[in-house]
Write a protein that holds these residues in place. Structure first.
Motif, PDB file in Angstrom:
ATOM      1  N   GLY A   4       0.764  -1.226   0.000  1.00  0.00           N
ATOM      2  CA  GLY A   4       0.000   0.000   0.000  1.00  0.00           C
ATOM      3  C   GLY A   4       0.795   1.277   0.000  1.00  0.00           C
ATOM      4  O   GLY A   4       0.251   2.331  -0.270  1.00  0.00           O
ATOM      5  N   PHE A   5       2.082   1.239   0.320  1.00  0.00           N
ATOM      6  CA  PHE A   5       2.802   2.500   0.453  1.00  0.00           C
ATOM      7  C   PHE A   5       4.284   2.338   0.134  1.00  0.00           C
ATOM      8  O   PHE A   5       4.812   1.240   0.102  1.00  0.00           O
ATOM      9  CB  PHE A   5       2.657   3.029   1.890  1.00  0.00           C
ATOM     10  CG  PHE A   5       3.233   2.102   2.911  1.00  0.00           C
ATOM     11  CD1 PHE A   5       4.546   2.248   3.322  1.00  0.00           C
ATOM     12  CD2 PHE A   5       2.478   1.076   3.455  1.00  0.00           C
ATOM     13  CE1 PHE A   5       5.098   1.395   4.249  1.00  0.00           C
ATOM     14  CE2 PHE A   5       3.019   0.221   4.390  1.00  0.00           C
ATOM     15  CZ  PHE A   5       4.325   0.375   4.794  1.00  0.00           C
ATOM     16  N   GLY A   6       4.921   3.469  -0.121  1.00  0.00           N
ATOM     17  CA  GLY A   6       6.355   3.543  -0.222  1.00  0.00           C
ATOM     18  C   GLY A   6       6.970   2.918  -1.464  1.00  0.00           C
ATOM     19  O   GLY A   6       6.334   2.795  -2.513  1.00  0.00           O
ATOM     20  N   PRO A   7       8.239   2.530  -1.328  1.00  0.00           N
ATOM     21  CA  PRO A   7       8.979   2.004  -2.471  1.00  0.00           C
ATOM     22  C   PRO A   7       8.383   0.710  -3.032  1.00  0.00           C
ATOM     23  O   PRO A   7       8.453   0.466  -4.238  1.00  0.00           O
ATOM     24  CB  PRO A   7      10.374   1.735  -1.914  1.00  0.00           C
ATOM     25  CG  PRO A   7      10.454   2.462  -0.632  1.00  0.00           C
ATOM     26  CD  PRO A   7       9.068   2.655  -0.145  1.00  0.00           C
ATOM     27  N   ALA A   8       7.800  -0.113  -2.189  1.00  0.00           N
ATOM     28  CA  ALA A   8       7.209  -1.368  -2.669  1.00  0.00           C
ATOM     29  C   ALA A   8       6.048  -1.083  -3.614  1.00  0.00           C
ATOM     30  O   ALA A   8       5.865  -1.772  -4.618  1.00  0.00           O
ATOM     31  CB  ALA A   8       6.755  -2.217  -1.499  1.00  0.00           C
ATOM     32  N   SER A   9       5.259  -0.078  -3.306  1.00  0.00           N
ATOM     33  CA  SER A   9       4.147   0.297  -4.161  1.00  0.00           C
ATOM     34  C   SER A   9       4.646   0.793  -5.514  1.00  0.00           C
ATOM     35  O   SER A   9       4.097   0.437  -6.563  1.00  0.00           O
ATOM     36  CB  SER A   9       3.311   1.376  -3.485  1.00  0.00           C
ATOM     37  OG  SER A   9       2.284   1.795  -4.344  1.00  0.00           O
ATOM     38  N   ASN A  12       5.903  -2.109  -7.569  1.00  0.00           N
ATOM     39  CA  ASN A  12       4.791  -2.873  -8.122  1.00  0.00           C
ATOM     40  C   ASN A  12       4.191  -2.165  -9.332  1.00  0.00           C
ATOM     41  O   ASN A  12       3.881  -2.795 -10.342  1.00  0.00           O
ATOM     42  CB  ASN A  12       3.734  -3.110  -7.042  1.00  0.00           C
ATOM     43  CG  ASN A  12       2.719  -4.144  -7.448  1.00  0.00           C
ATOM     44  OD1 ASN A  12       2.974  -4.951  -8.336  1.00  0.00           O
ATOM     45  ND2 ASN A  12       1.571  -4.118  -6.821  1.00  0.00           N
ATOM     46  N   LYS A  13       4.045  -0.863  -9.260  1.00  0.00           N
ATOM     47  CA  LYS A  13       3.519  -0.096 -10.386  1.00  0.00           C
ATOM     48  C   LYS A  13       4.455  -0.187 -11.596  1.00  0.00           C
ATOM     49  O   LYS A  13       4.002  -0.334 -12.733  1.00  0.00           O
ATOM     50  CB  LYS A  13       3.334   1.371  -9.997  1.00  0.00           C
ATOM     51  CG  LYS A  13       2.182   1.619  -9.070  1.00  0.00           C
ATOM     52  CD  LYS A  13       2.093   3.091  -8.709  1.00  0.00           C
ATOM     53  CE  LYS A  13       1.030   3.350  -7.682  1.00  0.00           C
ATOM     54  NZ  LYS A  13       0.991   4.764  -7.275  1.00  0.00           N
ATOM     55  N   THR A  14       5.758  -0.115 -11.347  1.00  0.00           N
ATOM     56  CA  THR A  14       6.732  -0.195 -12.429  1.00  0.00           C
ATOM     57  C   THR A  14       6.692  -1.568 -13.095  1.00  0.00           C
ATOM     58  O   THR A  14       6.722  -1.680 -14.324  1.00  0.00           O
ATOM     59  CB  THR A  14       8.151   0.085 -11.903  1.00  0.00           C
ATOM     60  OG1 THR A  14       8.161   1.350 -11.262  1.00  0.00           O
ATOM     61  CG2 THR A  14       9.166   0.068 -13.030  1.00  0.00           C
ATOM     62  N   ARG A  17       3.673  -1.792 -15.271  1.00  0.00           N
ATOM     63  CA  ARG A  17       3.786  -0.952 -16.457  1.00  0.00           C
ATOM     64  C   ARG A  17       4.716  -1.572 -17.501  1.00  0.00           C
ATOM     65  O   ARG A  17       4.482  -1.474 -18.701  1.00  0.00           O
ATOM     66  CB  ARG A  17       4.276   0.441 -16.046  1.00  0.00           C
ATOM     67  CG  ARG A  17       4.255   1.448 -17.177  1.00  0.00           C
ATOM     68  CD  ARG A  17       4.670   2.837 -16.732  1.00  0.00           C
ATOM     69  NE  ARG A  17       6.001   2.852 -16.167  1.00  0.00           N
ATOM     70  CZ  ARG A  17       6.295   3.238 -14.918  1.00  0.00           C
ATOM     71  NH1 ARG A  17       5.350   3.646 -14.117  1.00  0.00           N
ATOM     72  NH2 ARG A  17       7.541   3.211 -14.474  1.00  0.00           N
ATOM     73  N   LEU A  18       5.781  -2.231 -17.046  1.00  0.00           N
ATOM     74  CA  LEU A  18       6.770  -2.787 -17.953  1.00  0.00           C
ATOM     75  C   LEU A  18       6.469  -4.225 -18.368  1.00  0.00           C
ATOM     76  O   LEU A  18       7.238  -4.815 -19.107  1.00  0.00           O
ATOM     77  CB  LEU A  18       8.163  -2.731 -17.317  1.00  0.00           C
ATOM     78  CG  LEU A  18       8.701  -1.330 -17.045  1.00  0.00           C
ATOM     79  CD1 LEU A  18      10.046  -1.421 -16.345  1.00  0.00           C
ATOM     80  CD2 LEU A  18       8.825  -0.545 -18.326  1.00  0.00           C
ATOM     81  N   LYS A  19       5.376  -4.758 -17.898  1.00  0.00           N
ATOM     82  CA  LYS A  19       5.034  -6.144 -18.203  1.00  0.00           C
ATOM     83  C   LYS A  19       4.845  -6.304 -19.709  1.00  0.00           C
ATOM     84  O   LYS A  19       4.152  -5.524 -20.359  1.00  0.00           O
ATOM     85  CB  LYS A  19       3.748  -6.541 -17.475  1.00  0.00           C
ATOM     86  CG  LYS A  19       3.422  -8.001 -17.563  1.00  0.00           C
ATOM     87  CD  LYS A  19       2.124  -8.293 -16.834  1.00  0.00           C
ATOM     88  CE  LYS A  19       2.411  -9.152 -15.642  1.00  0.00           C
ATOM     89  NZ  LYS A  19       1.180  -9.548 -14.968  1.00  0.00           N
ATOM     90  N   ARG A  20       5.483  -7.313 -20.242  1.00  0.00           N
ATOM     91  CA  ARG A  20       5.441  -7.554 -21.687  1.00  0.00           C
ATOM     92  C   ARG A  20       4.194  -8.361 -22.026  1.00  0.00           C
ATOM     93  O   ARG A  20       3.862  -9.342 -21.364  1.00  0.00           O
ATOM     94  CB  ARG A  20       6.693  -8.332 -22.105  1.00  0.00           C
ATOM     95  CG  ARG A  20       6.828  -8.530 -23.580  1.00  0.00           C
ATOM     96  CD  ARG A  20       8.125  -9.222 -23.906  1.00  0.00           C
ATOM     97  NE  ARG A  20       8.189 -10.591 -23.439  1.00  0.00           N
ATOM     98  CZ  ARG A  20       7.828 -11.649 -24.158  1.00  0.00           C
ATOM     99  NH1 ARG A  20       7.396 -11.482 -25.386  1.00  0.00           N
ATOM    100  NH2 ARG A  20       7.926 -12.863 -23.667  1.00  0.00           N
ATOM    101  N   SER A  21       3.544  -7.963 -23.085  1.00  0.00           N
ATOM    102  CA  SER A  21       2.365  -8.707 -23.506  1.00  0.00           C
ATOM    103  C   SER A  21       2.794  -9.966 -24.260  1.00  0.00           C
ATOM    104  O   SER A  21       3.818  -9.976 -24.945  1.00  0.00           O
ATOM    105  CB  SER A  21       1.469  -7.853 -24.399  1.00  0.00           C
ATOM    106  OG  SER A  21       2.175  -7.496 -25.557  1.00  0.00           O
ATOM    107  N   LYS A  22       2.032 -11.023 -24.134  1.00  0.00           N
ATOM    108  CA  LYS A  22       2.364 -12.284 -24.786  1.00  0.00           C
ATOM    109  C   LYS A  22       2.065 -12.182 -26.275  1.00  0.00           C
ATOM    110  O   LYS A  22       1.068 -11.588 -26.683  1.00  0.00           O
ATOM    111  CB  LYS A  22       1.556 -13.420 -24.169  1.00  0.00           C
ATOM    112  CG  LYS A  22       1.911 -13.672 -22.725  1.00  0.00           C
ATOM    113  CD  LYS A  22       1.092 -14.803 -22.157  1.00  0.00           C
ATOM    114  CE  LYS A  22       1.435 -15.019 -20.706  1.00  0.00           C
ATOM    115  NZ  LYS A  22       0.610 -16.074 -20.095  1.00  0.00           N
TER     116      LYS A  22
END
Length: 85
Positions: A4-9, A12-14, A17-22
């Motif tokens: 929910g907060f901080g660098p881990a959040s 997770n967003k990064t 965002r960078l997830k490659r589509s199959k």
């Protein structure tokens, strides 16, 4: 696994965002051009023509085998020569 907060959040967003589509296989198949496709025709060959083709292929294979054997033998002789001298 959501934080929910901080660098881990932010991490997770990064990652999301960078997830490659199959890749879509059906889309790739639709994009193939005629250069890559092989067409099969219904040509008929007589037994005489087939025997000529068979003999031609056998001769080509024998030539290729002979070339490979000569190359390997030459390589082996040179290899042994350079090791012992």
């Amino acid at each position: 696994m959501s934080f929910g907060f901080g660098p881990a959040s932010e991490m997770n967003k990064t990652v999301q965002r960078l997830k490659r589509s199959k890749p879509d296989t059906f889309k790739k198949l639709g994009q193939l051009n005629n250069q890559n496709n092989y067409t099969i025709t219904d040509k008929k060959a007589t037994k005489k023509q087939l025997s000529k083709i068979r003999e031609k292929i056998k001769k080509e294979n024998n030539k290729a085998l002979l070339k490979k054997a000569l190359f390997f033998t030459l390589f082996l002789v040179l290899f042994i020569y350079f090791i012992y001298f």
